[in-house]
Design a protein around this motif. Structure first.
Motif: not given
Length: 221
Positions: A43-47, A51-55, A124-127
């Motif tokens: 789950x963390x890897x997916x979220x 985040x990496x794609x957003x950056x 909230x989970x993602x952030x």
């Protein structure tokens, strides 16, 4: 989000939906989480891949502006997740190039606009995962500043109400399976949760004839 990217960056693998992350910080973090729970690590890897794609998207404009400089210096000026963490760790609170709270606020907007995520809990989970990841890598995140600067959507509170007698009667009338109907009547008469009723065992019931006789006598009296 406004940022300035003026440092020499390290080339890493570009993240896509079909490729694994190129971030060494992320790989290390996921391995650490995986020791406790593989499901949580997934789950963390997916979220964090989001985040990496957003950056990458957040710094795309800066990369285009640096194209000429890159050709002149013959250097790789690719902004990646690792580059951002290195920059934040290097200057800490005195960093005037990247604000971690702006970074997380922009992540909220990215999830809503680019990933079409609307559920407040999911956002909230993602952030929160992204903030924990930064803290794991020695990027200071103040809970107070996080609350003030990173605006998350309000949680939707749903008020649950008990099913009334008429609704129970309607459900039972429409149920043709005798076993299911018995199960529903058990739930309605006892107030047990569905899983509690399913967990009942034969030894949980008292079928003692002596107790039954005593109860009958007491009722007659």
């Amino acid at each position: 989000m406004t940022t300035t990217a003026g440092t020499t960056m390290i080339t890493t693998t570009t993240i896509t939906d079909n490729k694994r992350t190129g971030s060494q910080y992320l790989v290390k973090y996921i391995r650490n989480v995986q020791q406790a729970s593989e499901a949580t690590a997934a789950q963390y890897e997916y979220r964090l891949s989001r985040f990496e794609k957003y950056i990458e998207m957040a710094y795309k404009e800066e990369l285009q502006q640096q194209e000429l400089h890159q050709q002149q210096q013959n250097q790789d000026l690719i902004i990646t997740l690792d580059d951002v963490i290195n920059e934040l760790k290097k200057n800490g609170y005195n960093n005037n190039k990247i604000d971690p709270y702006d970074l997380l606020s922009g992540f909220v907007a990215y999830l809503e606009e680019e990933e079409d995520i609307e559920n407040p809990n999911t956002l909230r989970y993602f952030v929160t995962t992204a903030a924990n990841f930064l803290e794991y890598n020695d990027v200071e995140i103040s809970p107070r500043k996080f609350k003030l600067k990173v605006r998350l959507p309000k949680l939707v509170v749903r008020h649950k109400e008990a099913v009334d007698k008429e609704e129970i009667r309607e459900i039972l009338l429409k149920c043709s399976n005798i076993k299911l109907k018995t199960y529903l009547m058990l739930l309605a008469s006892t107030g047990m949760r569905a899983t509690e009723a399913l967990a009942l065992r034969h030894k949980d019931f008292d079928f003692d004839d002596e107790n039954s006789s005593n109860n009958s006598s007491n009722n007659n009296n």
